[in-house]
Design a protein around this motif. Structure first.
Motif, PDB file in Angstrom:
ATOM      1  N   ALA A   1      10.459  -1.835 -15.658  1.00  0.00           N
ATOM      2  CA  ALA A   1      11.813  -1.295 -15.521  1.00  0.00           C
ATOM      3  C   ALA A   1      12.831  -2.143 -16.279  1.00  0.00           C
ATOM      4  N   LEU A   2      12.588  -3.444 -16.365  1.00  0.00           N
ATOM      5  CA  LEU A   2      13.491  -4.351 -17.077  1.00  0.00           C
ATOM      6  C   LEU A   2      13.213  -4.386 -18.580  1.00  0.00           C
ATOM      7  N   GLY A   3      12.091  -3.811 -19.006  1.00  0.00           N
ATOM      8  CA  GLY A   3      11.727  -3.839 -20.416  1.00  0.00           C
ATOM      9  C   GLY A   3      11.220  -5.189 -20.872  1.00  0.00           C
ATOM     10  N   TYR A   4      10.488  -5.880 -19.990  1.00  0.00           N
ATOM     11  CA  TYR A   4      10.063  -7.247 -20.277  1.00  0.00           C
ATOM     12  C   TYR A   4       8.626  -7.310 -20.789  1.00  0.00           C
ATOM     13  N   ALA A   5       8.275  -6.467 -21.713  1.00  0.00           N
ATOM     14  CA  ALA A   5       6.951  -6.567 -22.334  1.00  0.00           C
ATOM     15  C   ALA A   5       6.863  -7.866 -23.132  1.00  0.00           C
ATOM     16  N   GLY A   6       5.759  -8.579 -23.001  1.00  0.00           N
ATOM     17  CA  GLY A   6       5.572  -9.833 -23.728  1.00  0.00           C
ATOM     18  C   GLY A   6       6.259 -11.030 -23.114  1.00  0.00           C
ATOM     19  N   ALA A   7       6.831 -10.877 -21.924  1.00  0.00           N
ATOM     20  CA  ALA A   7       7.521 -12.006 -21.284  1.00  0.00           C
ATOM     21  C   ALA A   7       6.523 -13.073 -20.844  1.00  0.00           C
ATOM     22  N   ARG A   8       7.006 -14.285 -20.718  1.00  0.00           N
ATOM     23  CA  ARG A   8       6.191 -15.377 -20.191  1.00  0.00           C
ATOM     24  C   ARG A   8       6.234 -15.326 -18.672  1.00  0.00           C
ATOM     25  N   ILE A   9       5.077 -15.340 -18.051  1.00  0.00           N
ATOM     26  CA  ILE A   9       4.982 -15.189 -16.603  1.00  0.00           C
ATOM     27  C   ILE A   9       4.242 -16.379 -16.015  1.00  0.00           C
TER      28      ILE A   9
ATOM     29  N   ASP B   1      10.197 -15.234 -17.815  1.00  0.00           N
ATOM     30  CA  ASP B   1      11.143 -15.559 -18.879  1.00  0.00           C
ATOM     31  C   ASP B   1      10.905 -14.608 -20.037  1.00  0.00           C
ATOM     32  N   PRO B   2      11.840 -13.687 -20.309  1.00  0.00           N
ATOM     33  CA  PRO B   2      11.627 -12.717 -21.381  1.00  0.00           C
ATOM     34  C   PRO B   2      11.589 -13.366 -22.753  1.00  0.00           C
ATOM     35  N   VAL B   3      10.976 -12.685 -23.694  1.00  0.00           N
ATOM     36  CA  VAL B   3      10.909 -13.104 -25.094  1.00  0.00           C
ATOM     37  C   VAL B   3      11.686 -12.082 -25.906  1.00  0.00           C
ATOM     38  N   LEU B   4      12.686 -12.547 -26.669  1.00  0.00           N
ATOM     39  CA  LEU B   4      13.523 -11.664 -27.476  1.00  0.00           C
ATOM     40  C   LEU B   4      13.317 -11.965 -28.946  1.00  0.00           C
ATOM     41  N   GLY B   5      12.912 -10.968 -29.703  1.00  0.00           N
ATOM     42  CA  GLY B   5      12.717 -11.169 -31.134  1.00  0.00           C
ATOM     43  C   GLY B   5      11.720 -12.264 -31.450  1.00  0.00           C
ATOM     44  N   GLY B   6      10.724 -12.450 -30.581  1.00  0.00           N
ATOM     45  CA  GLY B   6       9.725 -13.481 -30.801  1.00  0.00           C
ATOM     46  C   GLY B   6      10.131 -14.859 -30.334  1.00  0.00           C
ATOM     47  N   LEU B   7      11.330 -15.005 -29.735  1.00  0.00           N
ATOM     48  CA  LEU B   7      11.806 -16.307 -29.273  1.00  0.00           C
ATOM     49  C   LEU B   7      11.844 -16.340 -27.748  1.00  0.00           C
ATOM     50  N   PRO B   8      11.339 -17.401 -27.124  1.00  0.00           N
ATOM     51  CA  PRO B   8      11.417 -17.525 -25.663  1.00  0.00           C
ATOM     52  C   PRO B   8      12.858 -17.768 -25.236  1.00  0.00           C
TER      53      PRO B   8
ATOM     54  N   ASP C   1       4.544  -9.765 -29.624  1.00  0.00           N
ATOM     55  CA  ASP C   1       3.667 -10.925 -29.543  1.00  0.00           C
ATOM     56  C   ASP C   1       4.418 -12.134 -29.053  1.00  0.00           C
ATOM     57  N   GLU C   2       3.734 -12.969 -28.285  1.00  0.00           N
ATOM     58  CA  GLU C   2       4.338 -14.195 -27.776  1.00  0.00           C
ATOM     59  C   GLU C   2       4.254 -15.263 -28.847  1.00  0.00           C
ATOM     60  N   PRO C   3       5.364 -15.985 -29.162  1.00  0.00           N
ATOM     61  CA  PRO C   3       5.349 -16.984 -30.211  1.00  0.00           C
ATOM     62  C   PRO C   3       4.537 -18.202 -29.825  1.00  0.00           C
TER      63      PRO C   3
ATOM     64  N   VAL D   1       8.602 -29.419 -27.809  1.00  0.00           N
ATOM     65  CA  VAL D   1       9.818 -28.873 -28.400  1.00  0.00           C
ATOM     66  C   VAL D   1       9.510 -27.505 -28.983  1.00  0.00           C
ATOM     67  N   GLU D   2      10.405 -26.553 -28.767  1.00  0.00           N
ATOM     68  CA  GLU D   2      10.265 -25.254 -29.410  1.00  0.00           C
ATOM     69  C   GLU D   2      11.627 -24.622 -29.584  1.00  0.00           C
ATOM     70  N   LEU D   3      11.710 -23.737 -30.558  1.00  0.00           N
ATOM     71  CA  LEU D   3      12.941 -23.002 -30.782  1.00  0.00           C
ATOM     72  C   LEU D   3      12.986 -21.818 -29.832  1.00  0.00           C
ATOM     73  N   GLY D   4      14.124 -21.619 -29.189  1.00  0.00           N
ATOM     74  CA  GLY D   4      14.270 -20.507 -28.262  1.00  0.00           C
ATOM     75  C   GLY D   4      15.695 -20.015 -28.234  1.00  0.00           C
ATOM     76  N   LEU D   5      16.019 -19.243 -27.207  1.00  0.00           N
ATOM     77  CA  LEU D   5      17.360 -18.702 -26.996  1.00  0.00           C
ATOM     78  C   LEU D   5      17.856 -19.187 -25.643  1.00  0.00           C
ATOM     79  N   ALA D   6      18.935 -19.975 -25.646  1.00  0.00           N
ATOM     80  CA  ALA D   6      19.476 -20.529 -24.402  1.00  0.00           C
ATOM     81  C   ALA D   6      20.745 -19.786 -24.021  1.00  0.00           C
TER      82      ALA D   6
END
Length: 456
Positions: A185-193, A208-215, A2-4, A313-318
């Protein structure tokens, strides 16, 4: 997955503005590192201290300009994991990507890269940065800067200077359908497009992929789709980040204060927006856009710059170098309308070390050399070629120190255009060093980390 839900400021209107960057470029900026000087390991038996490298550059022309949030800032979850990239990119992953792109052939090793045909190049180490370019008559018209697709006649297309048929880009839905096999192929299910942007007859799809619910910020895949519905160019990262240790998370307000403090410490590097106009000569007159001369007041030095508003503002992975390898660190992502996204680590300062000076320390010279981490090497005769990841905005030199039992190689990088904005794109590099005698059985060490480097 799911997308956060994206955290938004209230009552500020939410405006998402993407930076215009080069292919696969996603610009992320910060003015420095947290000001504390943490110990080499955590003091409370928690996760280990992370040594963060520079974030790759960014909005340097706005250094020293504070950010201002007029609404309530989110606190975020109590903890979040760090993601790391380890190991070499396997041939199977490269072959899977090649099939999705329609590239024929088997992956073959060429230096520090995998290559499939002449269209797909993939770095074997670290992030597995890859680029794809489709040649032929269907895309050469775009390279000539025209707005139409040339006929299926390479000779005519290469020599054409005038388009006789205008072709509109495909719609967003068609573009997303065209890139779907690559995302699988990249495994980007749920990515932001985002497929809203067009350039001539091409439509750009940013993923932009989403990992563990974080953008994610800085782990973008960018693909261009031509008017025939085929992918013409693409770039991204093939390595799948691996979840690592979990760290406590600080709130966005604390992160914003740290970010503003760091940006203020680097204000001397450049002018604030209020001082970004041409500096007049002694006469106080400069040439205007209409060719005439107009009176211009000198820049008011010492005046406080106007803060840049934060719209979301949002929490993500940079993306940041973590302990010498590309990683993704829990960070607060601050959206600044018209300028893009600035990030700051969301971890308590006691868990962060840095290869950069603290904000209170003098800024390093923009021409200072910085060492990079070696990933592998190949030896032939009396020469050794080392492989490493680096910035496209730097040039690199290598040197060697020899003893009877080992060879230490140091590779350092220098910015090509100090102080200029640089897109955050990593690239695989090689550098060759000539030794006084063949490497033989001697160990090869990375002089910057004092660790032995594995042969390719």
């Amino acid at each position: 997955m799911d997308e956060p839900r994206r955290g938004r400021l209230r009552p500020v209107a939410a405006v998402v503005v993407a930076l215009a960057a080069l292919l696969a470029g996603c610009v992320t900026a910060s003015g420095g590192e947290p000001s504390s000087s943490p110990s080499p390991s955590s003091s409370d038996d928690g996760p280990p201290v992370l040594r963060l490298g520079p974030d790759g550059g960014g909005l340097s022309q706005w250094a020293g300009v504070p950010l201002k949030a007029t609404g309530e800032l989110p606190g975020g979850p109590s903890s979040a994991p760090v993601y790391a990239t380890t190991g070499a990119v396997p041939a199977e992953a490269v072959a899977r990507l090649a099939r999705a792109l329609g590239v024929r052939g088997e992956p073959r090793r060429v230096g520090g890269e995998w290559r499939v045909g002449s269209a797909l190049w993939v770095g074997r180490a670290a992030a597995g940065s890859w680029t794809y370019g489709r040649g032929g008559a269907a895309v050469c018209a775009y390279r000539l800067g025209t707005d139409c697709a040339g006929p299926a006649d390479p000779a005519r297309c290469e020599s054409a200077t005038v388009c006789t048929e205008r072709v509109a880009p495909v719609g967003e839905r068609a573009a997303k359908a065209a890139v779907a096999p690559v995302l699988r192929a990249l495994g980007y299910a749920g990515a932001r497009i985002d497929a809203a942007r067009t350039q001539g007859a091409s439509r750009t799809v940013d993923v932009d992929p989403v990992l563990g619910g974080l953008p994610t910020s800085g782990w973008r895949t960018r693909l261009s789709v031509g008017p025939d519905g085929m992918i013409t160019q693409a770039a991204g990262q093939l390595t799948e980040p691996v979840r690592g240790d979990t760290y406590p998370v600080v709130g966005a307000a604390q992160a914003l204060r740290a970010l503003n403090g760091a940006r203020g410490a680097t204000a001397a590097r450049g002018a604030a927006p209020d001082c970004a106009t041409p500096v007049p000569h002694a006469s106080g007159r400069v040439q205007g856009k209409d060719g005439g001369l107009g009176e211009v007041q000198p820049c008011a030095r010492g005046r406080k710059p106007t803060p840049l508003p934060v719209s979301g503002v949002e929490l993500g992975l940079a993306v940041r170098p973590v302990n010498g390898s590309p990683g993704l660190v829990p960070s607060w992502l601050f959206e600044v309308p018209g300028h893009g996204t600035l990030t700051w680590p969301a971890l308590p300062p006691r868990y962060l070390a840095s290869d950069q000076p603290s904000p209170s320390a003098p800024s390093p010279s923009p021409t200072a050399r910085r060492a990079v981490t070696l990933t592998s090497y190949t030896a032939k005769g009396s020469s050794v070629t080392v492989h490493f990841s680096g910035s496209v905005c730097s040039r690199y030199t290598a040197s060697a120190t020899e003893t009877p039992s080992e060879v230490r190689i140091l590779v350092t990088g220098t910015e090509k255009n100090p102080g200029a904005m640089c897109v955050m794109i990593a690239k695989e590099f090689t550098s060759t060093v000539n030794l006084t005698e063949p490497l033989g059985t001697r160990a090869l060490l990375d002089a910057s980390t004092q660790k032995q480097v594995a042969p390719q």
